[in-house]
Design a protein around this motif. Structure first.
Motif, PDB file in Angstrom:
ATOM      1  N   LYS A  69      -6.049 -35.491  74.353  1.00 19.83           N
ATOM      2  CA  LYS A  69      -6.988 -36.474  73.801  1.00 19.83           C
ATOM      3  C   LYS A  69      -8.001 -35.790  72.864  1.00 19.83           C
ATOM      4  CE  LYS A  69      -8.814 -40.536  73.390  1.00 19.83           C
ATOM      5  NZ  LYS A  69      -8.075 -41.653  72.781  1.00 19.83           N
ATOM      6  N   LYS A  76      -3.689 -42.971  72.039  1.00 21.10           N
ATOM      7  CA  LYS A  76      -3.954 -43.323  73.434  1.00 21.10           C
ATOM      8  C   LYS A  76      -3.232 -42.284  74.291  1.00 21.10           C
ATOM      9  CE  LYS A  76      -4.206 -47.713  75.029  1.00 21.10           C
ATOM     10  NZ  LYS A  76      -3.733 -49.041  75.491  1.00 21.10           N
ATOM     11  N   VAL A  77      -3.962 -41.691  75.253  1.00 19.90           N
ATOM     12  CA  VAL A  77      -3.345 -40.687  76.136  1.00 19.90           C
ATOM     13  C   VAL A  77      -3.409 -41.208  77.567  1.00 19.90           C
ATOM     14  CG1 VAL A  77      -3.455 -38.307  76.999  1.00 19.90           C
ATOM     15  CG2 VAL A  77      -4.037 -38.783  74.606  1.00 19.90           C
ATOM     16  N   GLU A 281      -5.826 -44.376  81.333  1.00 21.34           N
ATOM     17  CA  GLU A 281      -6.102 -43.832  80.002  1.00 21.34           C
ATOM     18  C   GLU A 281      -7.207 -42.774  80.088  1.00 21.34           C
ATOM     19  OE1 GLU A 281      -7.073 -46.744  77.002  1.00 21.34           O
ATOM     20  OE2 GLU A 281      -7.368 -45.153  75.511  1.00 21.34           O
ATOM     21  N   ASN A 283     -10.311 -40.982  78.456  1.00 21.92           N
ATOM     22  CA  ASN A 283     -11.343 -41.158  77.424  1.00 21.92           C
ATOM     23  C   ASN A 283     -12.385 -40.068  77.581  1.00 21.92           C
ATOM     24  OD1 ASN A 283     -10.646 -43.549  75.866  1.00 21.92           O
ATOM     25  ND2 ASN A 283     -10.724 -44.571  77.860  1.00 21.92           N
ATOM     26  N   ARG A 289     -16.137 -34.256  73.062  1.00 25.46           N
ATOM     27  CA  ARG A 289     -14.812 -34.084  72.461  1.00 25.46           C
ATOM     28  C   ARG A 289     -14.863 -33.212  71.213  1.00 25.46           C
ATOM     29  NH1 ARG A 289     -11.504 -34.960  68.686  1.00 25.46           N
ATOM     30  NH2 ARG A 289     -13.044 -36.062  67.418  1.00 25.46           N
TER      31      ARG A 289
END
Ligand code: SF4
Length: 304
Positions: A69, A76-77, A281, A283, A289
């Protein structure tokens, strides 16, 4: 739904959703067999950063899906089992590393990818077991902190003469379980058979082995060696990958305790469920990040 029907459904859903399935070498055989790519964390992060698919189903543990991600934020992971974690990565937190950085502002931090996104965010550069030596060599510093794996860190420290390496106190509970008596009895049982181990093993084990390398390096060694029999000192899932590329070689697991229970949590059904329902998912806060991305990206520019 029987197993074959489930495999067919996974393939159908994968195409429909323009997805890619990535699986670590330590996953169960059924999950490895359904994946588009099977590999170690370096190879899988490279694929995650380059794929043009919309959806990445990451069959591994949480830090791996987080790395995907971090590298591919627009995708989308999904992590099929959300509580598949890594005890080593839990041995250091972002807060721990932030505090260390404040107290030691001149010591660059090299962080093993087996760590959370927050920990990566406070790191100067990441590494995997394949490229750790080159990553450490690339830094222009007299002293560095290597976190969180003290075993991989001390293996690298033994190969470096121009830097002092400070070690965090983390370790992999799976590789740490191998005992020296298991190496001794393997040598007695089959004299001359090479023992190949992962650098996450304790230094006492690494010292007695014939070859030390990442999962990919161990697979390559078995594939290209003229020997026909080996003892393998890393997580048992690797044997499945290895038998595909070296079907005629005889492989023995060095210790029956080389099983990572977190890596074994993901079943075919979990992969199907994740793909079908888009659950679990990953996030990551954008500020974390971006900082973690810099540390990972810097690592990806260095060869293994
Ligand atoms: S094998 Fe060790 S380092 Fe890898 S996920 Fe399991 S506990 Fe973590």
């Amino acid at each position: 739904m029987n197993r074959n029907e489930m495999v067919e459904e996974i393939i159908r859903l994968k195409e429909k959703k323009n997805a890619i399935i990535l699986a670590h070498n330590y996953q169960i055989p059924e999950v490895q067999d359904i994946a588009d790519f099977v590999g170690d964390s370096l190879k899988l992060s490279q694929i995650a950063s380059e794929t043009d698919k919309d959806l990445i189903v990451f069959c591994g543990v949480k830090f791996m899906a987080e790395s995907a991600k971090i590298l591919s934020p627009e995708k989308k992971v999904l992590l099929p089992v959300i509580d598949a974690g890594c005890p080593m990565s839990d041995m250091i937190t972002g807060e721990d590393l932030k505090k260390y950085k404040e107290e030691n502002p001149n010591v660059p931090i090299v962080t093993y990818v087996n760590s959370s996104a927050e920990v990566k965010a406070y790191s100067d550069i990441c590494c995997t077991s394949s490229n750790a030596l080159n990553v450490v060599k690339s830094l222009d510093a007299k002293e560095i902190l290597f976190a969180p794996d003290k075993n991989l860190g001390s293996y690298i420290a033994g190969k470096i003469t121009d830097k002092k390496i400070r070690l965090w106190h983390g370790f992999c509970i799976t590789h740490e379980r191998v005992e020296t008596s298991e190496i001794d009895s393997a040598r007695e049982r089959r004299p001359g058979v090479k023992i190949l181990v992962h650098p996450e093993c304790n230094p006492k084990i690494v010292e007695k082995a014939d070859f030390v390398g990442s999962t990919s390096q161990i697979i390559d060694y078995v594939k290209t060696s003229s020997d026909s029999e080996f003892y393998i000192g890393t997580e048992m899932g690797i044997l499945h990958s290895m038998r595909k590329v070296a079907p005629n070689k005889e492989l023995h697991l060095l210790s029956k305790s080389l099983v990572c229970y977190n890596m074994k949590k993901t079943s075919l059904e979990d992969v199907y469920n994740a793909l079908k329902n888009d659950v679990n998912e990953i996030n990551i806060d954008e500020d974390i990040r971006v900082k973690a991305y810099n540390a990972l990206k810097r690592m990806l520019s260095i060869n293994a």
